[in-house]
Design a protein around this motif. Sequence first.
Motif: not given
Lengths: 231, 231
Positions: B51-53, B55-56, B82, B204, B207, B210
């Motif tokens: 998810e974080r990846t 989003a970024a 996403y 996560a 942060g 990350l």
Amino acid sequence: MHQTFDAALEINLLHANQEGADHNREHFDRWGITCLNVMSSPGAGKTVLLERTLAALSKEFKIAVIEGDMTTELDAERLRKYDVPVIAINTGRSCHLDSKMVAGGIHQLAHQYNPSQLDLILVENVGNLVCPAEFEVGEHAKVALLSVTEGEDKPLKYPVMFQEADCLLIAKVDLAPYLEIDLERIEANVRQINPHVTIIPISAKTGEGLEAWLAWVQSQVRAKRSLALNH
Amino acid sequence: MHQTFDAALEINLLHANQEGADHNREHFDRWGITCLNVMSSPGAGKTVLLERTLAALSKEFKIAVIEGDMTTELDAERLRKYDVPVIAINTGRSCHLDSKMVAGGIHQLAHQYNPSQLDLILVENVGNLVCPAEFEVGEHAKVALLSVTEGEDKPLKYPVMFQEADCLLIAKVDLAPYLEIDLERIEANVRQINPHVTIIPISAKTGEGLEAWLAWVQSQVRAKRSLALNH
């Protein structure tokens, strides 16, 4: 389990394992031994649960441990401090204990101890939430641990383990305040897969739930002993 | 992996899988796609990492996800938010993705998208610290996560995953203060198994780490793109 590209082979594999498991269980029954198969993901807290169990019950019952790990005797060494026989089985590349490996462990035990004097054999399986659930080793009951850190959705995503479990321990509940997690949701998800399983939230750190777990183990052993006496 | 009581069969099984993985990788190389195989125990944090990846990085790169789970599309649904193509593969009773399943996923993708426009395919494997490490799916690099809640000894007890990893994320480091755990000991145990692996502690939640993780992913994708351009 692994897909072998051959359904007949998979059935044969599971069938051969089941025959071995039934054979192990016949031995246990003849000796009046209760066997529990303890399973979970890596690091959910199986070994510390066994430490607490040995500390609490090894006066009342004669207990042995069969300790499965891919490599090392790290866990076996932790449990040997409790002065009970611990047989270490290194599975190498195998991701679970099977009934043949456990039969080998029983034979090792029987070289050193009179098995009919044992009350309880605790099998600690390889840390894996998938495969061990499909390979019986001769146990009378399956104990599964789910750490609260693993998340609420795991019973739905890894259903076989939760279907098979007779007793489900929700472990590390002391960490729940630091997580975005709802214990009731975990229980509801477990019940969706297995409505009648015994669920006990525990913490090896605070001691929460250990009394209920120990009472469950005692009831298993006592039921088996009274059955053996009546034969 | 599972012991099949037949060493030749195991070799054939791994060999057939490897041929399929090499075939998948040839496709990826032709299309200039980087493929990362993300693996860990259940609940170590693979999906939230993805998810974080997404989003970024989904502005910079065209990304697709192949999402492996025994059952349910719970994780796939989280990632579809996403706005990237997500192919869900349910493995049924199988404890890992294999190269044939991923080939099926690629074919599904190619029906909907022009694969040569993709930069990155993230494969999220079934939660299992044992078996996925032995079954390549065509990836260019293996990413393994170990949650701090799993304990310091796991690299020693489950060495195959840690030997195979190109990048090892020590996840949920925000929970370390609540555990009796030494992060340096975890790193030392990982290095004992795999001296040259890239190790990144992450959370996560806070942060932490990350940025280092995203930089590692970017370097993988850029290296592959410049290689593809030079052909």
